[in-house]
Design an enzyme around this catalytic site. Sequence first.
Site, PDB file in Angstrom:
ATOM      1  N   LYS A   1     -90.918  88.622  31.524  1.00 52.43           N
ATOM      2  CA  LYS A   1     -92.259  88.412  30.940  1.00 52.43           C
ATOM      3  C   LYS A   1     -92.184  87.385  29.816  1.00 52.43           C
ATOM      4  O   LYS A   1     -92.995  86.455  29.753  1.00 52.43           O
ATOM      5  CB  LYS A   1     -92.786  89.719  30.373  1.00 52.43           C
ATOM      6  CG  LYS A   1     -93.969  89.580  29.440  1.00 52.43           C
ATOM      7  CD  LYS A   1     -94.489  90.886  28.888  1.00 52.43           C
ATOM      8  CE  LYS A   1     -93.768  91.378  27.692  1.00 52.43           C
ATOM      9  NZ  LYS A   1     -94.235  90.828  26.385  1.00 52.43           N
ATOM     10  N   ASN A   2     -91.190  87.529  28.922  1.00 54.68           N
ATOM     11  CA  ASN A   2     -91.144  86.696  27.732  1.00 54.68           C
ATOM     12  C   ASN A   2     -90.581  85.300  27.967  1.00 54.68           C
ATOM     13  O   ASN A   2     -90.516  84.507  27.031  1.00 54.68           O
ATOM     14  CB  ASN A   2     -90.397  87.416  26.605  1.00 54.68           C
ATOM     15  CG  ASN A   2     -91.223  88.573  26.064  1.00 54.68           C
ATOM     16  OD1 ASN A   2     -92.407  88.716  26.390  1.00 54.68           O
ATOM     17  ND2 ASN A   2     -90.603  89.423  25.277  1.00 54.68           N
TER      18      ASN A   2
ATOM     19  N   ARG B   1    -101.302  88.451  21.955  1.00 58.01           N
ATOM     20  CA  ARG B   1    -100.954  87.555  20.844  1.00 58.01           C
ATOM     21  C   ARG B   1    -100.205  86.321  21.337  1.00 58.01           C
ATOM     22  O   ARG B   1    -100.268  85.274  20.729  1.00 58.01           O
ATOM     23  CB  ARG B   1    -100.056  88.267  19.846  1.00 58.01           C
ATOM     24  CG  ARG B   1    -100.432  89.632  19.460  1.00 58.01           C
ATOM     25  CD  ARG B   1     -99.445  90.172  18.490  1.00 58.01           C
ATOM     26  NE  ARG B   1     -99.358  89.318  17.329  1.00 58.01           N
ATOM     27  CZ  ARG B   1     -98.525  88.295  17.209  1.00 58.01           C
ATOM     28  NH1 ARG B   1     -97.703  88.032  18.193  1.00 58.01           N
ATOM     29  NH2 ARG B   1     -98.517  87.552  16.137  1.00 58.01           N
TER      30      ARG B   1
ATOM     31  N   CYS C   1    -100.726  93.726  15.498  1.00 53.58           N
ATOM     32  CA  CYS C   1    -100.713  94.654  16.638  1.00 53.58           C
ATOM     33  C   CYS C   1    -100.032  95.923  16.136  1.00 53.58           C
ATOM     34  O   CYS C   1     -99.698  96.046  14.966  1.00 53.58           O
ATOM     35  CB  CYS C   1     -99.977  94.040  17.824  1.00 53.58           C
ATOM     36  SG  CYS C   1     -98.207  94.006  17.588  1.00 53.58           S
TER      37      CYS C   1
ATOM     38  N   ARG D   1     -97.418  90.529  12.179  1.00 54.33           N
ATOM     39  CA  ARG D   1     -97.045  89.451  13.102  1.00 54.33           C
ATOM     40  C   ARG D   1     -97.849  88.168  12.874  1.00 54.33           C
ATOM     41  O   ARG D   1     -98.598  87.711  13.717  1.00 54.33           O
ATOM     42  CB  ARG D   1     -97.165  89.934  14.551  1.00 54.33           C
ATOM     43  CG  ARG D   1     -96.269  91.143  14.789  1.00 54.33           C
ATOM     44  CD  ARG D   1     -96.272  91.605  16.204  1.00 54.33           C
ATOM     45  NE  ARG D   1     -95.557  90.658  17.065  1.00 54.33           N
ATOM     46  CZ  ARG D   1     -95.535  90.808  18.389  1.00 54.33           C
ATOM     47  NH1 ARG D   1     -96.193  91.785  18.966  1.00 54.33           N
ATOM     48  NH2 ARG D   1     -94.869  89.937  19.135  1.00 54.33           N
ATOM     49  N   PRO D   2     -97.721  87.581  11.680  1.00 52.70           N
ATOM     50  CA  PRO D   2     -98.428  86.321  11.403  1.00 52.70           C
ATOM     51  C   PRO D   2     -97.833  85.160  12.219  1.00 52.70           C
ATOM     52  O   PRO D   2     -96.782  85.329  12.853  1.00 52.70           O
ATOM     53  CB  PRO D   2     -98.162  86.123   9.913  1.00 52.70           C
ATOM     54  CG  PRO D   2     -96.887  86.823   9.653  1.00 52.70           C
ATOM     55  CD  PRO D   2     -96.850  88.000  10.577  1.00 52.70           C
TER      56      PRO D   2
ATOM     57  N   ASP E   1     -97.676  82.092  10.533  1.00 53.35           N
ATOM     58  CA  ASP E   1     -97.592  81.084   9.463  1.00 53.35           C
ATOM     59  C   ASP E   1     -96.432  80.115   9.678  1.00 53.35           C
ATOM     60  O   ASP E   1     -96.546  78.914   9.396  1.00 53.35           O
ATOM     61  CB  ASP E   1     -97.469  81.783   8.098  1.00 53.35           C
ATOM     62  CG  ASP E   1     -96.287  82.761   8.059  1.00 53.35           C
ATOM     63  OD1 ASP E   1     -96.089  83.496   9.048  1.00 53.35           O
ATOM     64  OD2 ASP E   1     -95.542  82.763   7.072  1.00 53.35           O
TER      65      ASP E   1
ATOM     66  N   ASP F   1     -86.572  94.765  21.185  1.00 54.13           N
ATOM     67  CA  ASP F   1     -87.327  95.272  22.339  1.00 54.13           C
ATOM     68  C   ASP F   1     -86.582  96.360  23.094  1.00 54.13           C
ATOM     69  O   ASP F   1     -87.127  96.942  24.022  1.00 54.13           O
ATOM     70  CB  ASP F   1     -87.674  94.125  23.298  1.00 54.13           C
ATOM     71  CG  ASP F   1     -88.655  93.167  22.673  1.00 54.13           C
ATOM     72  OD1 ASP F   1     -88.849  92.072  23.222  1.00 54.13           O
ATOM     73  OD2 ASP F   1     -89.218  93.508  21.620  1.00 54.13           O
TER      74      ASP F   1
ATOM     75  N   ARG G   1     -98.849  96.084  30.765  1.00 52.47           N
ATOM     76  CA  ARG G   1     -98.918  94.731  30.200  1.00 52.47           C
ATOM     77  C   ARG G   1     -97.578  94.018  30.347  1.00 52.47           C
ATOM     78  O   ARG G   1     -97.511  92.810  30.486  1.00 52.47           O
ATOM     79  CB  ARG G   1     -99.247  94.799  28.697  1.00 52.47           C
ATOM     80  CG  ARG G   1    -100.652  95.111  28.356  1.00 52.47           C
ATOM     81  CD  ARG G   1    -100.880  94.876  26.883  1.00 52.47           C
ATOM     82  NE  ARG G   1    -100.306  93.593  26.467  1.00 52.47           N
ATOM     83  CZ  ARG G   1    -100.270  93.194  25.200  1.00 52.47           C
ATOM     84  NH1 ARG G   1    -100.739  93.965  24.243  1.00 52.47           N
ATOM     85  NH2 ARG G   1     -99.770  92.029  24.871  1.00 52.47           N
TER      86      ARG G   1
HETATM   87  C1  EPZ Z   1     -91.280  87.648  20.561  1.00 61.54           C
HETATM   88  O1  EPZ Z   1     -92.381  87.903  19.715  1.00 61.54           O
HETATM   89  C2  EPZ Z   1     -91.441  88.569  21.758  1.00 61.54           C
HETATM   90  N1  EPZ Z   1     -92.681  88.242  22.456  1.00 61.54           N
HETATM   91  C3  EPZ Z   1     -91.449  90.027  21.287  1.00 61.54           C
HETATM   92  O2  EPZ Z   1     -91.513  90.850  22.441  1.00 61.54           O
HETATM   93  C4  EPZ Z   1     -90.138  90.307  20.554  1.00 61.54           C
HETATM   94  O3  EPZ Z   1     -90.158  91.618  20.067  1.00 61.54           O
HETATM   95  C5  EPZ Z   1     -89.975  89.318  19.392  1.00 61.54           C
HETATM   96  O4  EPZ Z   1     -90.041  87.964  19.895  1.00 61.54           O
HETATM   97  C6  EPZ Z   1     -88.640  89.478  18.679  1.00 61.54           C
HETATM   98  O5  EPZ Z   1     -87.594  89.293  19.599  1.00 61.54           O
HETATM   99  C7  EPZ Z   1     -92.712  87.162  23.269  1.00 61.54           C
HETATM  100  O6  EPZ Z   1     -91.726  86.448  23.424  1.00 61.54           O
HETATM  101  C8  EPZ Z   1     -93.999  86.890  23.985  1.00 61.54           C
HETATM  102  P1  EPZ Z   1     -90.996  86.582  16.257  1.00 61.54           P
HETATM  103  P2  EPZ Z   1     -92.687  86.898  18.478  1.00 61.54           P
HETATM  104  O7  EPZ Z   1     -91.868  85.430  15.917  1.00 61.54           O
HETATM  105  O8  EPZ Z   1     -92.281  85.526  18.818  1.00 61.54           O
HETATM  106  C9  EPZ Z   1     -92.060  87.324  11.682  1.00 61.54           C
HETATM  107  C10 EPZ Z   1     -92.262  92.612  23.775  1.00 61.54           C
HETATM  108  O9  EPZ Z   1     -92.151  93.831  23.628  1.00 61.54           O
HETATM  109  N2  EPZ Z   1     -92.851  86.086  11.785  1.00 61.54           N
HETATM  110  O10 EPZ Z   1     -89.609  86.302  16.732  1.00 61.54           O
HETATM  111  O11 EPZ Z   1     -94.096  87.138  18.068  1.00 61.54           O
HETATM  112  C11 EPZ Z   1     -92.613  88.434  12.569  1.00 61.54           C
HETATM  113  O12 EPZ Z   1     -93.642  89.123  11.887  1.00 61.54           O
HETATM  114  C12 EPZ Z   1     -92.633  91.734  22.601  1.00 61.54           C
HETATM  115  O13 EPZ Z   1     -92.073  91.994  24.858  1.00 61.54           O
HETATM  116  C13 EPZ Z   1     -93.518  85.617  10.654  1.00 61.54           C
HETATM  117  O14 EPZ Z   1     -93.464  86.230   9.579  1.00 61.54           O
HETATM  118  O15 EPZ Z   1     -91.723  87.473  17.370  1.00 61.54           O
HETATM  119  C14 EPZ Z   1     -91.388  89.280  12.822  1.00 61.54           C
HETATM  120  O16 EPZ Z   1     -91.196  90.142  11.720  1.00 61.54           O
HETATM  121  C15 EPZ Z   1     -92.946  92.566  21.365  1.00 61.54           C
HETATM  122  N3  EPZ Z   1     -94.247  84.473  10.749  1.00 61.54           N
HETATM  123  C16 EPZ Z   1     -90.255  88.268  12.884  1.00 61.54           C
HETATM  124  O17 EPZ Z   1     -90.754  87.084  12.237  1.00 61.54           O
HETATM  125  C17 EPZ Z   1     -94.338  83.760  11.916  1.00 61.54           C
HETATM  126  O18 EPZ Z   1     -94.993  82.702  11.944  1.00 61.54           O
HETATM  127  C18 EPZ Z   1     -89.818  87.885  14.284  1.00 61.54           C
HETATM  128  O19 EPZ Z   1     -90.988  87.593  15.025  1.00 61.54           O
HETATM  129  C19 EPZ Z   1     -93.660  84.247  13.053  1.00 61.54           C
HETATM  130  C20 EPZ Z   1     -92.913  85.409  12.961  1.00 61.54           C
END
Ligand code: EPZ
Length: 428
Positions: free
Chosen positions: A22-23, A99, A123, A128-129, A131, A314, A406
Amino acid sequence: MDKLLIEGGAPLSGSVRVSGAKNAALPLMAAAILADGPLTLTNIPRLGDLRTMGRLLGHMGGRVGLYPEEAGGYREEAVLDMSGLARPEAPHDLVKTMRASALVLGPLLARHGQARVSLPGGCAIGVRPIDLHLRALAAMGAEFDLSGGDIMARAPRGGLAGADIRFETVTVTGTENVMMAAVLAKGRTIIRNAAREPEVSDTARALVAMGAKIGGIDGDELSIEGVDVLRSASHAVMPDRIEAGTLLAAVAMAGGKATIRGARLNDLAVVLGKFTEAGVLLRAQNGDLTVESEPGALSAVNVSTSPYPGFPTDMQAQFLAMMATARGASIITETIFENRFMHVAELRRLGADVTLEGRTAVVKGVGRLSGAPMTASDLRASACLILAALAATGSSEVSRVYHLDRGYDRLDLKLAGLGARISRVKDD
Ligand code: EPZ
């Protein structure tokens, strides 16, 4: 809405094939925006988030062929021709359900110079910003305004410019968004502290097949030389390592012996190590993984989630559920998301002994869990509750399985195929 009825205690056996990831499929579908002709993706899993992404691409004016019908069923394929894109926008009603829609931001800016994307809300697992995505794209010349909850983004008249970017936090979709913006930018982009998740690399390899110039794939520093055009290509989506890990946890918890086919085992090295440490017998042979486990004979193991190649967040809920019936006490630390223990309250209904302290869960194994009705809260939590129900004595129910649908391609049918006593009913 549906719910799942589960009768615990049945050992699993037989074999099951892992679906596409999926990812990886999500960024790959967004990457279609970059091409001047159709992008064909094969090994596409059949799940809700990809249908949502297909609806989003169609809303933009693309020609979306997803899961084409064929005699006896459908092909796990997507043919996405975004060359006729007319509306570079991702409206709130689609983004609020997924998202990952934010993944269209980079490609739209790169290919069309503008985008209107609803700012993703939080969520269940955290705020999950995005920024870090926006700051990196701004370094490439993008400008943003916020209007009515939508991000109004535009690139400079001459297009995005390559930049030297360092992510202060590893972000998977942030890395993917910026990589997809950089492939058509002017000049070179360096992405430092890039996410190394296999799904990022799979997306990079598809972009290279489309004509992109990307160095450092699989590493934490990507070097991208912008090109003028990306062309049609065909790409097979990598297998889903989290589905493979979830199926592994199911056999480990229910007990029995079963084979998981088609996973890329290198993607799961740390996960396999932790299951082995817990006493699960694993045998890898030509990409197939045979799992053998005796419920009640597993030992407590500590886990702390971290970005790839560490233990994936995950898989945290699934592993925590397994520790609920292991011998001894384990410490599970969730370092990525601030609220990813919602499954604990539901597991306690089955008799699990878990104490939460901030981002740490102390899990004291109990002999057996006992079945009960449960409610899913998010994607991986719903999988974890199903696994716990398989290991429990008696009957369980898991409601709100739309969370499960999903992100998993018919996980209940896959488990039933291994002998699990699980069925799906309407939950009116
Ligand atoms: C991806 O989400 C995956 N989703 C998530 O899988 C997975 O849990 C996550 O990576 C971590 O491995 C997809 O690939 C579609 P991040 P993502 O940006 O990219 C913070 C599932 O179950 N952050 O790596 O949204 C964030 O809040 C889903 O399949 C900021 O602060 O995760 C988190 O604490 C759930 N600002 C950390 O970084 C930003 O701009 C890592 O988030 C971006 C992220």
